[in-house]
Scaffold this motif. Structure first.
Motif, mmCIF file in Angstrom:
data_model
loop_
_atom_site.group_PDB
_atom_site.id
_atom_site.type_symbol
_atom_site.label_atom_id
_atom_site.label_comp_id
_atom_site.label_asym_id
_atom_site.label_seq_id
_atom_site.Cartn_x
_atom_site.Cartn_y
_atom_site.Cartn_z
ATOM 1 N N ASP A 94 0.683 -0.943 0.141
ATOM 2 C CA ASP A 94 -0.136 -0.078 -0.064
ATOM 3 C C ASP A 94 0.898 1.243 -0.114
ATOM 4 N N SER A 96 2.529 4.394 -1.251
ATOM 5 C CA SER A 96 2.084 5.403 -2.163
ATOM 6 C C SER A 96 3.244 5.581 -3.285
ATOM 7 N N THR A 348 5.811 -7.561 1.163
ATOM 8 C CA THR A 348 4.982 -6.265 1.562
ATOM 9 C C THR A 348 5.642 -5.933 3.046
#
Length: 361
Positions: A94, A96, A348
């Motif tokens: 997630d 940016s 991740t």
């Protein structure tokens, strides 16, 4: 190859592995001796897994492989192959893209001729970003070239970071956040040992329809290696991004070697994020070692039950080949599947951890 030839090859591999296993059983789990051997197996683990092997062989005696490891049989130009399908939840990155771009633009060493020491001096003089650097006559052309690359596709940015920082550098790893999740191909293989021996299982993970899908190309006999390799190759699009753990040194070259052995097309030249080195760089002082299993238990909080050490995989597969009892294959398949799933979680976690560290450095 004819069936009789493949059967002969199978017997010879079984005999070689039985006569000279690549692992070493370390008596009394001696810590010092564990460090002296390349593929050590603790004596306690060896006997524990032998008991497990005996139990599995009793439990699955008379069972067909397709019943205990349900999958699908397919055919391609190379012949029959067998695939196991499973689905899992795995987190998507997630981070940016805008924030990543801002981070890359602060890295003055992306400009050729600027090393860490000069970067510090330039920052002390107020030159904080590549845009600032482009205002200086001495660095303007090279800085503008780098800025132009940062406006291109993710693969170009990844190549730039790889060339300037190295494939294992955390900043290079962070370029993974620029790619679409559907492009990732998480790869882990099981083999009969060192290079030149057949593959026995190829695990492939990818994101689709909001879930993490795992395909495992399992060889029921050595005649299915070429069809399985061909089928794996069909799953790798031109815009793929490989993710592995030590796969830059082992898994991907091993697959490439087996493809060449059968005269099949080569793997496409695509970005490859090997998570071993960024993990070692981040956690080497906080965990006992950087094996994937250790990272699972200490960092990802993933627990495995009755996990099979990779060093024992060739021997267990040969037991299956000798007896046609699928019991020994069950832990091999589960071990490989968890390796693939853990790669998605580890990527991740690494991206999040390194992003937080580098943005404030």
């Amino acid at each position: 190859m004819a069936g009789a030839d493949l059967a002969g090859i199978g017997r010879r591999w079984q005999e070689r592995i039985a006569a000279a296993p690549e692992y070493t059983v370390v008596p009394h789990d001696n810590v010092f001796r564990l460090g002296l051997n390349r593929y050590p197996v603790k004596e306690s683990v060896f006997f524990e897994k032998n008991h497990l092997l005996s139990r599995l062989c009793r439990e699955y005696e008379g069972t067909y492989l397709e019943d205990c490891l349900p999958g699908e049989e397919y055919t391609n130009q190379e012949g029959l192959y067998y695939v196991l399908h499973s689905r899992f939840f795995a987190p998507l990155m997630d981070t940016s893209i805008t924030e990543l771009d801002r981070l890359f633009r602060k890295e003055l060493t992306l400009v050729r001729g600027i090393g860490p020491a000069m970067s510090v001096r330039l920052r002390n003089r107020g030159c904080k970003t590549l845009e600032d650097l482009a205002m200086q006559r001495k660095f303007r052309p090279l800085a503008c070239n780098v800025l132009e690359v940062l406006e291109r596709e993710p693969v170009d940015i990844c190549r730039l970071l790889t060339a300037r920082k190295g494939a294992s550098h955390p900043l290079t790893l962070l370029t993974s956040g620029l790619f679409k999740p559907e492009s990732f191909r998480f790869v882990d293989i099981e083999t009969l040992g060192i290079f030149g021996r057949p593959l026995i299982l190829i695990g492939l993970g990818y994101f689709k329809d909001g879930l993490f899908q795992v395909k495992q190309f399992l060889l029921r006999d050595f005649g299915e290696e070429a069809p399985a390799l061909c089928a794996f190759l069909d799953e790798i699009p031109d815009d793929a991004v490989f993710v592995s753990f030590n796969g830059r040194s082992f898994d991907i070259p091993y697959i490439a070697d087996r493809l060449a052995y059968y005269g099949l097309p080569p793997l496409p030249s695509v970005p490859h994020f090997d998570l071993l080195h960024p993990s070692r760089r981040l956690w080497k002082y906080t965990i006992p070692d950087c094996r994937l299993g250790t990272l699972e238990s200490t960092i990802l909080q993933i627990t495995r039950d009755d996990d099979l050490p990779g060093a024992l995989v060739p021997e267990w597969y040969c037991r299956y080949m000798q007896t046609h009892n699928p019991g020994p294959l069950v832990p091999i398949v589960e071990h490989n599947r968890q390796d693939v799933v853990s790669l998605a979680f580890l990527l991740t976690r690494l991206v999040r951890e390194w992003y937080e560290r580098l943005r404030f450095s």
